[in-house]
Design a protein around this motif. Structure first.
Motif, PDB file in Angstrom:
ATOM      1  N   LEU A  22       0.870  -1.698   0.003  1.00 29.47           N
ATOM      2  CA  LEU A  22      -0.213   0.248   0.040  1.00 29.47           C
ATOM      3  C   LEU A  22       0.742   1.054   0.168  1.00 29.47           C
ATOM      4  N   GLU A  75       3.446   4.259  -1.178  1.00 26.37           N
ATOM      5  CA  GLU A  75       3.575   4.971  -2.181  1.00 26.37           C
ATOM      6  C   GLU A  75       5.269   5.710  -2.527  1.00 26.37           C
ATOM      7  N   ASP A  93       5.066   8.720  -0.132  1.00 25.27           N
ATOM      8  CA  ASP A  93       4.660   8.976   1.341  1.00 25.27           C
ATOM      9  C   ASP A  93       5.695   9.290   2.321  1.00 25.27           C
ATOM     10  N   THR A 110       0.947  10.691   5.398  1.00 27.51           N
ATOM     11  CA  THR A 110       0.388  10.127   3.810  1.00 27.51           C
ATOM     12  C   THR A 110      -0.085   8.513   4.770  1.00 27.51           C
ATOM     13  N   ARG A 111       0.444   8.262   5.556  1.00 24.40           N
ATOM     14  CA  ARG A 111       0.004   7.090   5.871  1.00 24.40           C
ATOM     15  C   ARG A 111       0.466   6.519   6.844  1.00 24.40           C
ATOM     16  N   LYS A 138      -4.416   8.819   6.350  1.00 22.87           N
ATOM     17  CA  LYS A 138      -5.050   6.984   5.754  1.00 22.87           C
ATOM     18  C   LYS A 138      -4.142   6.847   6.766  1.00 22.87           C
ATOM     19  N   ASP A 190     -10.174  -2.353  -5.882  1.00 26.34           N
ATOM     20  CA  ASP A 190      -9.555  -0.039  -6.082  1.00 26.34           C
ATOM     21  C   ASP A 190     -10.408   0.642  -5.600  1.00 26.34           C
ATOM     22  N   SER A 191     -10.915   1.012  -5.241  1.00 33.82           N
ATOM     23  CA  SER A 191     -12.394   1.797  -4.953  1.00 33.82           C
ATOM     24  C   SER A 191     -11.667   1.290  -2.348  1.00 33.82           C
ATOM     25  N   ARG A 192     -11.493   0.111  -1.996  1.00 36.89           N
ATOM     26  CA  ARG A 192     -11.866  -0.482  -1.224  1.00 36.89           C
ATOM     27  C   ARG A 192     -10.607   0.205  -0.953  1.00 36.89           C
ATOM     28  N   ARG A 193      -9.368  -0.649  -1.701  1.00 37.97           N
ATOM     29  CA  ARG A 193      -7.886  -0.953  -1.356  1.00 37.97           C
ATOM     30  C   ARG A 193      -7.217   0.706  -1.014  1.00 37.97           C
ATOM     31  N   ASN A 194      -7.927   1.246  -2.033  1.00 37.90           N
ATOM     32  CA  ASN A 194      -7.455   3.573  -2.003  1.00 37.90           C
ATOM     33  C   ASN A 194      -8.161   3.756  -0.234  1.00 37.90           C
ATOM     34  N   LEU A 195      -8.900   2.845   0.301  1.00 34.10           N
ATOM     35  CA  LEU A 195      -9.321   3.228   2.031  1.00 34.10           C
ATOM     36  C   LEU A 195      -8.557   3.018   2.680  1.00 34.10           C
TER      37      LEU A 195
END
Length: 259
Positions: free
Chosen positions: A92, A94, A97, A168-169, A203, A253-258
């Motif tokens: 996850l 990047e 990050d 960022t994470r 996140k 992808d939408s859930r992973r991006n959470l």
């Protein structure tokens, strides 16, 4: 049979029977009585069962458990499950990050799989910082009081430092998760650091193997609702939760991006 495999069989038998004798484990695994006793002791020390005369009984995971285990004890169990979660969590991250990496065994396993040398990390775990540096990754170590049992840096100095950062994470460990109590840990100082760091993350993700669900420790540091949780397998009673994702399962992808 590997040690972790024996642990899994013992815990599975306990889940089915609620109690088991040394002789029953010995016969089921075809191992010596001394090995059975060592395995029971290791699982008892790690808080996975209760050792009794002649065998072991299952722990009611819904029960309140204020006990804080040492890092060495936590390393004894669920290594494969923790690695599965850590491997997924590492993907996850990047390249640009700014990551907060909480103290803990599962977050520690992430370091083995991190392959993003340009990301910058902040951590409150001295061992995490050392391992990240040896991989050539830039890391900032939070200052404060070093807690002996979990090897985490805690206290007001750590909190003041974290309030200066904007991550960022963030990846966090937990001792227990329930819908009502949320994510919990035994120590108030460590809970305050976790809560502060989560608040500074764009996140954030809680890394929790299946055994953490249904367990409650002394202090809540994050609510269940709205907190993203990454685990290793579907857990009864939590399969319908959109904020719980199983590592390795197909995820949109939408859930992973959470995360």
């Amino acid at each position: 049979m590997l040690t972790e495999q024996r642990y899994e069989v013992i815990l599975r038998l306990l889940e089915e029977r609620k109690s088991i004798t040394i002789n029953e484990i010995r016969d089921a695994l075809d191992i010596s009585e001394s090995t059975v006793r060592r395995d029971i002791t290791a699982l008892h020390n790690a808080g996975r069962l209760v050792k009794v005369f002649g065998g072991a009984v299952a722990i009611d995971r819904s029960a309140f458990n204020p006990k804080e285990l040492t890092v060495a004890q936590k390393m004894e169990v669920n290594q494969e499950e923790k690695r599965r979660i850590a491997r997924y969590a590492a993907t996850l991250i990047e390249p640009e990050d700014f990551v907060y990496l909480d103290a803990g065994t599962t977050t520690g396993y992430m370091i083995d799989y991190i392959d993003v040398p340009t990301a910058v990390f902040v951590t409150n775990a001295v061992e995490h910082a050392r391992r990240l540096v040896t991989k050539g990754i830039r890391v900032l170590l939070v200052g404060g009081e070093l807690k002996a049992s979990t090897e985490a840096v805690v206290g007001n100095q750590a909190i003041r430092t974290l309030l200066q950062y904007h991550f960022t994470r963030g990846f966090f460990g937990t001792n227990g998760i329930t819908r009502k109590a949320g994510c919990t840990t035994p120590d108030a100082s460590e809970a305050n650091v976790k809560q502060t760091a989560i608040g500074q993350c764009s996140k954030s993700c809680i890394l929790a193997d299946y055994s953490k669900f249904g367990a409650i420790s002394s202090v809540t540091f994050a609510p269940f609702e709205g907190t993203m949780i990454l685990t290793d397998q579907s857990v009864e009673g939590y399969g319908d939760c959109k904020n719980v994702i199983v590592a390795g399962q197909k995820t949109s992808d939408s859930r992973r991006n959470l995360f």
